[in-house]
Design a protein around this motif. Structure first.
Motif, PDB file in Angstrom:
ATOM      1  N   GLY A 108      39.652  70.996  96.030  1.00 32.88           N
ATOM      2  CA  GLY A 108      40.096  70.831  94.654  1.00 32.88           C
ATOM      3  C   GLY A 108      40.791  72.055  94.090  1.00 32.88           C
ATOM      4  O   GLY A 108      40.249  73.161  94.127  1.00 32.88           O
ATOM      5  N   ALA A 109      41.990  71.855  93.572  1.00 34.73           N
ATOM      6  CA  ALA A 109      42.739  72.883  92.840  1.00 34.73           C
ATOM      7  C   ALA A 109      43.022  74.148  93.646  1.00 34.73           C
ATOM      8  O   ALA A 109      43.199  75.222  93.064  1.00 34.73           O
ATOM      9  CB  ALA A 109      42.005  73.243  91.542  1.00 34.73           C
ATOM     10  N   VAL A 110      43.069  74.059  94.963  1.00 31.79           N
ATOM     11  CA  VAL A 110      43.406  75.239  95.769  1.00 31.79           C
ATOM     12  C   VAL A 110      44.584  74.972  96.704  1.00 31.79           C
ATOM     13  O   VAL A 110      44.813  75.720  97.654  1.00 31.79           O
ATOM     14  CB  VAL A 110      42.192  75.739  96.601  1.00 31.79           C
ATOM     15  CG1 VAL A 110      41.120  76.295  95.689  1.00 31.79           C
ATOM     16  CG2 VAL A 110      41.635  74.656  97.506  1.00 31.79           C
ATOM     17  N   LEU A 111      45.353  73.937  96.426  1.00 27.44           N
ATOM     18  CA  LEU A 111      46.470  73.607  97.309  1.00 27.44           C
ATOM     19  C   LEU A 111      47.472  74.756  97.384  1.00 27.44           C
ATOM     20  O   LEU A 111      48.061  75.011  98.434  1.00 27.44           O
ATOM     21  CB  LEU A 111      47.167  72.335  96.824  1.00 27.44           C
ATOM     22  CG  LEU A 111      48.153  71.722  97.814  1.00 27.44           C
ATOM     23  CD1 LEU A 111      47.433  71.215  99.054  1.00 27.44           C
ATOM     24  CD2 LEU A 111      48.953  70.595  97.175  1.00 27.44           C
ATOM     25  N   ALA A 112      47.662  75.449  96.281  1.00 25.60           N
ATOM     26  CA  ALA A 112      48.623  76.561  96.271  1.00 25.60           C
ATOM     27  C   ALA A 112      48.211  77.660  97.236  1.00 25.60           C
ATOM     28  O   ALA A 112      49.067  78.324  97.831  1.00 25.60           O
ATOM     29  CB  ALA A 112      48.756  77.128  94.859  1.00 25.60           C
ATOM     30  N   GLU A 113      46.901  77.865  97.394  1.00 23.52           N
ATOM     31  CA  GLU A 113      46.424  78.888  98.333  1.00 23.52           C
ATOM     32  C   GLU A 113      46.607  78.431  99.774  1.00 23.52           C
ATOM     33  O   GLU A 113      47.081  79.182 100.630  1.00 23.52           O
ATOM     34  CB  GLU A 113      44.952  79.194  98.071  1.00 23.52           C
ATOM     35  CG  GLU A 113      44.664  79.769  96.691  1.00 23.52           C
ATOM     36  CD  GLU A 113      45.229  81.157  96.492  1.00 23.52           C
ATOM     37  OE1 GLU A 113      45.801  81.723  97.433  1.00 23.52           O
ATOM     38  OE2 GLU A 113      45.108  81.686  95.370  1.00 23.52           O
TER      39      GLU A 113
END
Length: 376
Positions: free
Chosen positions: A281-286
């Motif tokens: 969750g919410a870490v796709l950018a990393e």
């Protein structure tokens, strides 16, 4: 004489080229016109590479990290289910399930709808009046919530960051008073999905070297200045001690445990503590900016990473699918204030994708084991 000539020649070369040791051409040079702001500068890429957008997941998905109203209305659930069908999402785990009567109302609203197999609830704990005996009382309520149909426990980030005990001190994540809660989850084999801290840059000075500067400039409630909040490392240490003290409890460290930018550190944690899992969750950018490292990590820990999205925005899921399923290069992320960089596909093999998308959730959450994964 020869040495003098060489030195003189070198000076002449510096004068001619403008080169000096440690500096690059144009460094420090002032632009001829005003520089654009960070929000205005959106250059169009000239890169031409194959593109493979993925509008629908290759395999059915259980989203372990979602948030919906509790109880949800029949109209809202129907709308959500229709959008899920288009994405190949089979089940949403609503982590905002509450507790007690409200939880029961939420479960009934889902059960009595035409979409009873599309959403499940995790319970929550009310951390008010934490003092002697609180843990046992909270655990007793949690047992009732599990019996009512809650499939796990969600702990929000306020634990550790903001919640105070009745004596005015900060309630730490590894406070012994909370042990009965974790023990109750182990008793029911119910996983704990726990959000601890926030991305580490949220705790750092907000200067031109902070890569989340724009997000912090836009959202005041994401700033955690020193002196007002505990430090990132302090919270992580408390969390990890709590994980270690309760080996019979399964913990899902939300948001890649906020180690998405340091996968080696997360690997050490998971190697040391086999009761720890994580979700995306919410870490796709990393993950999308380190495709080879992310691929290696997700293959190695393929039995312990679950698919999670967090906020339910149907148009954002395809970015996750494209990152996980393809080897595409240099494509946009969906929120520029999260990341000013581009994403790269991780290209996970099918057997890993199936585990990520659903099989790991079904194995970890007892109530999901019998979920119908194909549309009837």
């Amino acid at each position: 004489m020869r040495k003098t000539l060489l030195i003189a020649g070198g000076v002449a070369a510096v004068i001619a080229t403008g080169y000096t040791q440690g500096r690059r051409p144009g460094e420090g040079q002032t632009p001829e016109w005003p520089a654009p702001s960070i929000t205005d500068y959106k250059p169009k890429s000239t890169l031409v590479v194959p593109e493979h957008p993925v509008k629908r997941a290759k395999f059915p998905v259980i989203d372990i990290h979602s948030h919906q109203p509790t109880p949800i209305s029949a109209e809202q659930l129907a709308k959500v289910a229709a959008s899920m069908d288009a994405l190949n999402l089979r089940v949403l785990v609503n982590l905002s399930g509450s507790s007690g009567e409200r939880l029961k109302q939420g479960i009934a609203a889902i059960k009595n709808s035409p979409h009873a197999d599309r959403m499940v609830l995790f319970a929550n704990v009310n951390f008010e009046n934490v003092g002697p005996g609180f843990g046992e009382r909270a655990a007793a309520q949690l047992r009732e919530d599990f019996k009512a149909g809650a499939m796990g426990l969600k702990i929000f980030k306020d634990l550790g960051l903001r919640i105070k005990k009745t004596d005015g001190t900060r309630l730490k994540l590894d406070d012994p008073e909370l042990a009965p809660i974790w023990n109750a989850c182990a008793e029911f084999k119910a996983p704990v999905l726990i959000h601890t801290a926030e991305p580490s840059p949220f705790f750092d000075p907000i200067d031109m070297k902070n890569e989340r500067w724009l997000e912090l400039a836009l959202f005041k409630n994401r700033r955690y200045p020193e002196g007002e909040f505990p430090r990132f490392e302090e919270l992580i240490a408390e969390r990890d001690r709590m994980f270690a003290a309760h080996p019979k409890t399964k913990f899902i460290a939300a948001h890649f445990a906020y180690h998405g930018s340091d996968l080696a550190r997360l690997a050490k944690l998971m190697d040391r503590l086999p009761n720890v899992y994580t979700e995306t969750g919410a870490v796709l950018a990393e993950l999308g900016r380190q495709p080879r490292a992310a691929h290696a990590f997700m293959v190695k820990y393929q039995d312990r990473v679950l698919f999670g999205k967090d906020s339910y925005q149907p148009d954002e899921f395809p970015y996750f699918f494209r990152t996980f399923e393809t080897a595409d290069e240099y494509f946009d992320y969906y929120r520029d204030y999260h990341a000013f960089w581009k994403l790269y596909g991780i290209g996970l093999p099918d057997n890993v994708l199936k585990k990520l998308y659903a099989d790991n959730a079904r194995a970890l959450v007892p109530g999901l084991a019998g979920v119908q994964m194909s549309k009837r």
